[in-house]
Each structure stands twice: as structure tokens, then as C-alpha cells.
Scaffold this motif. Structure first.
Motif, PDB file in Angstrom:
ATOM      1  N   MET A 193       0.655  -1.294   0.074  1.00  0.00           N
ATOM      2  CA  MET A 193       0.087  -0.025  -0.051  1.00  0.00           C
ATOM      3  C   MET A 193       0.941   1.290   0.140  1.00  0.00           C
ATOM      4  SD  MET A 193      -3.200   0.835   2.283  1.00  0.00           S
ATOM      5  CE  MET A 193      -2.643   2.019   3.685  1.00  0.00           C
ATOM      6  N   GLN A 194       0.510   2.265  -0.837  1.00  0.00           N
ATOM      7  CA  GLN A 194       1.219   3.387  -0.980  1.00  0.00           C
ATOM      8  C   GLN A 194       1.046   4.336  -0.059  1.00  0.00           C
ATOM      9  OE1 GLN A 194       1.055   5.272  -4.840  1.00  0.00           O
ATOM     10  NE2 GLN A 194       2.317   6.894  -4.294  1.00  0.00           N
ATOM     11  N   ALA A 195       2.079   4.923   0.751  1.00  0.00           N
ATOM     12  CA  ALA A 195       1.934   5.943   1.840  1.00  0.00           C
ATOM     13  C   ALA A 195       1.190   6.861   1.185  1.00  0.00           C
ATOM     14  CB  ALA A 195       3.398   6.375   2.502  1.00  0.00           C
ATOM     15  N   GLU A 196       0.577   7.766   2.205  1.00  0.00           N
ATOM     16  CA  GLU A 196      -0.158   9.196   1.516  1.00  0.00           C
ATOM     17  C   GLU A 196       1.002  10.074   1.490  1.00  0.00           C
ATOM     18  OE1 GLU A 196      -2.943  12.538   3.550  1.00  0.00           O
ATOM     19  OE2 GLU A 196      -3.581  10.447   4.115  1.00  0.00           O
ATOM     20  N   GLN A 197       0.695  10.887   0.575  1.00  0.00           N
ATOM     21  CA  GLN A 197       1.657  12.053   0.267  1.00  0.00           C
ATOM     22  C   GLN A 197       1.853  13.306   1.333  1.00  0.00           C
ATOM     23  OE1 GLN A 197       1.763  13.620  -3.570  1.00  0.00           O
ATOM     24  NE2 GLN A 197       2.303  15.648  -3.148  1.00  0.00           N
ATOM     25  N   THR A 198       2.969  13.291   1.964  1.00  0.00           N
ATOM     26  CA  THR A 198       2.933  14.310   3.016  1.00  0.00           C
ATOM     27  C   THR A 198       3.505  15.634   2.609  1.00  0.00           C
ATOM     28  OG1 THR A 198       5.031  13.313   3.691  1.00  0.00           O
ATOM     29  CG2 THR A 198       2.915  12.715   4.752  1.00  0.00           C
ATOM     30  N   ILE A 199       4.383  15.587   1.393  1.00  0.00           N
ATOM     31  CA  ILE A 199       4.918  16.953   0.804  1.00  0.00           C
ATOM     32  C   ILE A 199       4.232  17.230  -0.320  1.00  0.00           C
ATOM     33  CG2 ILE A 199       6.856  18.172   0.203  1.00  0.00           C
ATOM     34  CD1 ILE A 199       8.449  16.279   1.880  1.00  0.00           C
ATOM     35  N   THR A 200       3.773  18.574  -0.545  1.00  0.00           N
ATOM     36  CA  THR A 200       2.998  18.868  -1.895  1.00  0.00           C
ATOM     37  C   THR A 200       3.557  20.119  -2.130  1.00  0.00           C
ATOM     38  OG1 THR A 200       0.999  17.867  -0.787  1.00  0.00           O
ATOM     39  CG2 THR A 200       0.635  19.537  -2.850  1.00  0.00           C
ATOM     40  N   PRO A 201       4.164  20.170  -3.429  1.00  0.00           N
ATOM     41  CA  PRO A 201       4.586  21.386  -4.128  1.00  0.00           C
ATOM     42  C   PRO A 201       3.425  22.664  -4.230  1.00  0.00           C
ATOM     43  CG  PRO A 201       5.246  19.540  -5.505  1.00  0.00           C
ATOM     44  CD  PRO A 201       3.970  19.044  -4.255  1.00  0.00           C
ATOM     45  N   MET A 202       3.851  23.702  -3.801  1.00  0.00           N
ATOM     46  CA  MET A 202       2.872  24.832  -3.948  1.00  0.00           C
ATOM     47  C   MET A 202       3.540  25.773  -4.879  1.00  0.00           C
ATOM     48  SD  MET A 202       0.583  26.905  -2.939  1.00  0.00           S
ATOM     49  CE  MET A 202      -0.179  26.412  -1.382  1.00  0.00           C
ATOM     50  N   LEU A 203       2.643  26.116  -6.032  1.00  0.00           N
ATOM     51  CA  LEU A 203       3.312  26.947  -7.038  1.00  0.00           C
ATOM     52  C   LEU A 203       2.527  28.279  -7.038  1.00  0.00           C
ATOM     53  CD1 LEU A 203       2.758  23.834  -9.785  1.00  0.00           C
ATOM     54  CD2 LEU A 203       4.886  24.583  -8.438  1.00  0.00           C
ATOM     55  N   TRP A 204       3.298  29.286  -7.060  1.00  0.00           N
ATOM     56  CA  TRP A 204       2.880  30.590  -6.957  1.00  0.00           C
ATOM     57  C   TRP A 204       2.582  31.356  -8.351  1.00  0.00           C
ATOM     58  CZ3 TRP A 204       3.410  33.855  -2.382  1.00  0.00           C
ATOM     59  CH2 TRP A 204       3.160  35.290  -2.621  1.00  0.00           C
ATOM     60  N   PHE A 205       1.409  31.693  -8.374  1.00  0.00           N
ATOM     61  CA  PHE A 205       0.985  32.584  -9.853  1.00  0.00           C
ATOM     62  C   PHE A 205       0.475  33.706  -9.492  1.00  0.00           C
ATOM     63  CE2 PHE A 205       0.512  27.817 -10.695  1.00  0.00           C
ATOM     64  CZ  PHE A 205       0.896  27.721 -11.998  1.00  0.00           C
ATOM     65  N   ASP A 206       0.411  34.586 -10.666  1.00  0.00           N
ATOM     66  CA  ASP A 206      -0.298  35.773 -10.386  1.00  0.00           C
ATOM     67  C   ASP A 206      -1.438  35.907 -11.283  1.00  0.00           C
ATOM     68  OD1 ASP A 206      -0.525  38.410 -10.281  1.00  0.00           O
ATOM     69  OD2 ASP A 206       1.029  39.061 -11.727  1.00  0.00           O
ATOM     70  N   GLY A 207      -2.252  35.375 -10.633  1.00  0.00           N
ATOM     71  CA  GLY A 207      -3.916  35.313 -11.150  1.00  0.00           C
ATOM     72  C   GLY A 207      -4.268  34.062 -12.252  1.00  0.00           C
ATOM     73  N   GLN A 208      -3.257  33.325 -12.384  1.00  0.00           N
ATOM     74  CA  GLN A 208      -3.411  32.280 -13.364  1.00  0.00           C
ATOM     75  C   GLN A 208      -3.678  30.755 -12.721  1.00  0.00           C
ATOM     76  OE1 GLN A 208      -0.276  33.679 -13.716  1.00  0.00           O
ATOM     77  NE2 GLN A 208      -0.929  35.467 -14.849  1.00  0.00           N
ATOM     78  N   ALA A 209      -3.508  30.774 -11.348  1.00  0.00           N
ATOM     79  CA  ALA A 209      -3.594  29.430 -10.776  1.00  0.00           C
ATOM     80  C   ALA A 209      -4.699  28.464 -11.301  1.00  0.00           C
ATOM     81  CB  ALA A 209      -3.664  29.634  -9.166  1.00  0.00           C
ATOM     82  N   GLU A 210      -5.918  28.879 -11.376  1.00  0.00           N
ATOM     83  CA  GLU A 210      -6.887  28.068 -11.808  1.00  0.00           C
ATOM     84  C   GLU A 210      -6.699  27.452 -13.205  1.00  0.00           C
ATOM     85  OE1 GLU A 210     -11.619  27.473 -11.081  1.00  0.00           O
ATOM     86  OE2 GLU A 210     -10.861  29.390 -11.072  1.00  0.00           O
ATOM     87  N   ALA A 211      -6.493  28.459 -14.171  1.00  0.00           N
ATOM     88  CA  ALA A 211      -6.286  28.243 -15.672  1.00  0.00           C
ATOM     89  C   ALA A 211      -5.047  27.347 -15.795  1.00  0.00           C
ATOM     90  CB  ALA A 211      -6.072  29.287 -16.416  1.00  0.00           C
ATOM     91  N   ALA A 212      -4.009  27.604 -14.931  1.00  0.00           N
ATOM     92  CA  ALA A 212      -2.617  26.713 -14.911  1.00  0.00           C
ATOM     93  C   ALA A 212      -3.193  25.392 -14.685  1.00  0.00           C
ATOM     94  CB  ALA A 212      -1.820  27.168 -14.183  1.00  0.00           C
ATOM     95  N   ALA A 213      -3.761  25.051 -13.643  1.00  0.00           N
ATOM     96  CA  ALA A 213      -4.026  23.923 -13.190  1.00  0.00           C
ATOM     97  C   ALA A 213      -5.161  23.054 -14.035  1.00  0.00           C
ATOM     98  CB  ALA A 213      -4.809  23.955 -11.433  1.00  0.00           C
ATOM     99  N   GLU A 214      -6.112  23.703 -14.785  1.00  0.00           N
ATOM    100  CA  GLU A 214      -6.909  23.134 -15.592  1.00  0.00           C
ATOM    101  C   GLU A 214      -6.141  22.624 -16.749  1.00  0.00           C
ATOM    102  OE1 GLU A 214      -9.834  26.428 -16.324  1.00  0.00           O
ATOM    103  OE2 GLU A 214     -11.098  25.812 -14.484  1.00  0.00           O
ATOM    104  N   ARG A 215      -5.233  23.606 -17.399  1.00  0.00           N
ATOM    105  CA  ARG A 215      -4.256  23.250 -18.413  1.00  0.00           C
ATOM    106  C   ARG A 215      -3.477  22.032 -18.133  1.00  0.00           C
ATOM    107  NH1 ARG A 215      -3.129  23.293 -23.446  1.00  0.00           N
ATOM    108  NH2 ARG A 215      -0.874  23.884 -23.900  1.00  0.00           N
ATOM    109  N   TYR A 216      -2.575  21.944 -16.927  1.00  0.00           N
ATOM    110  CA  TYR A 216      -1.819  20.910 -16.434  1.00  0.00           C
ATOM    111  C   TYR A 216      -2.773  19.488 -16.423  1.00  0.00           C
ATOM    112  CZ  TYR A 216       1.535  24.354 -15.288  1.00  0.00           C
ATOM    113  OH  TYR A 216       2.380  25.678 -15.418  1.00  0.00           O
ATOM    114  N   VAL A 217      -3.786  19.412 -15.922  1.00  0.00           N
ATOM    115  CA  VAL A 217      -4.750  18.328 -15.580  1.00  0.00           C
ATOM    116  C   VAL A 217      -5.096  17.771 -17.119  1.00  0.00           C
ATOM    117  CG1 VAL A 217      -7.067  17.635 -15.132  1.00  0.00           C
ATOM    118  CG2 VAL A 217      -5.774  18.726 -13.527  1.00  0.00           C
TER     119      VAL A 217
END
Length: 169
Positions: A1-25
Motif C-alpha cells: 500500500m502506498q503511503a499518503e503524500q505528505t509533501i505537496t509542491p505549492m506553485l505561486w501564480f499571479d492570477g492564473q492558478a486556476e487556468a494553469a491547473a486546468e491546463r496541466y490536468v
């Protein structure tokens, strides 16, 4: 069983966070031969009247790319990405390399050398075929040297060309 991820990268955007996440997905769900639903946005929190962002705009976006958790923050113009941090995408085939390279350099991305690129948000990625790593660690130092010399001449990695270079005598 894989352990739950405990470190999450946080990416800093200037107003494009939602659009960037949608694009990456979308990019990762389009991986040739991959799971078309393996990447997703998991949560969006929005600014309220309390600010400091525009009420209703995304403050943070939690998302997963092939099971890897990320967070994106609309933090403003104070910080931007640079090459000191990049994300490595391992690819088994040239179709995968081509998919990620073309999708992430589209609409304002920048090609660099040796499989590195910046997407339109300035985030650095390394599109790395597993064949490259195999050839660079070949027990025959001359094969590894020839593969490395070929890689240094490339922007997007061409697996067939790397193999030809490694085999050349």
C-alpha cells in the motif's frame, strides 16, 4: 500500500492558478496510453470580500497530476518561477515525449536544451524519456558518451537519434 503524500509542491501564480491547473490536468489526462482521468482538480478555494484578491477569484487550487498532489496559489506578482525548480516527466515512448513537449510549449511556452522547457506560465519542465537515462548510464562509457553528446545538441529529446548516436562506432 502506498503511503499518503505528505509533501505537496505549492506553485505561486499571479492570477492564473486556476487556468494553469486546468491546463496541466488536461495535458496529463491526454498522455498517449495513459489514464484519461488520472489527473484532476480536487479543490478550489476562492477569495471573499475580505480579500486580498478579487472576490470570487481562485485563491488556491489543489490538483493531482497522475497521483502527485500540487497546490497553486494566486499570490500576486511578487514572485515568479525560475529554472532552479523544475518538474521531470518520465516518458516511455516518443509519442509521450512529443505530446508533453508540444502541449507544454504551446501558447507561449519556450523550448530550451536537453529536454528542458518552460510552459506559458514560466514553470520549467524536463521531458525525459526513460531511454535517455538508460543510455546515459550504459556500462559502456563510450556508448554513454555518444548518447550524452547527442543529447547536448537537442532541444526536444529524440529517442531514435539517441540510440543511433550510442550505437555509432
Amino acid at each position: 500500500m502506498q503511503a499518503e503524500q505528505t509533501i505537496t509542491p505549492m506553485l505561486w501564480f499571479d492570477g492564473q492558478a486556476e487556468a494553469a491547473a486546468e491546463r496541466y490536468v488536461a495535458v496529463f489526462n491526454g498522455r498517449p496510453g495513459g489514464d484519461p482521468s488520472g489527473s484532476r482538480i480536487t479543490e478550489v478555494s476562492r477569495y471573499t470580500e475580505a480579500g486580498p484578491g478579487e472576490p470570487g477569484s481562485a485563491m488556491t487550487v489543489a490538483f493531482e497530476l497522475e497521483g502527485q498532489a500540487f497546490s497553486a496559489l494566486n499570490g500576486g506578482p511578487e514572485f515568479s518561477f525560475n529554472e532552479s525548480v523544475s518538474f521531470v516527466v518520465r516518458c516511455e515512448t516518443q509519442d509521450e515525449v512529443d505530446h508533453f513537449w508540444n502541449a507544454l510549449t504551446a501558447d507561449g511556452g519556450e523550448e530550451s536544451m536537453c529536454g528542458w522547457l518552460k510552459d506559458r506560465h514560466g514553470l520549467s519542465w524536463q521531458i525525459t524519456p526513460t531511454a535517455l537515462m538508460e543510455l546515459l548510464s550504459d556500462p559502456d562509457p563510450e556508448r554513454a558518451r555518444r548518447a550524452m553528446e547527442a543529447m547536448f545538441k537537442m532541444q526536444k529529446i529524440d529517442i531514435a537519434e539517441l540510440r543511433r548516436a550510442a550505437e555509432a562506432a
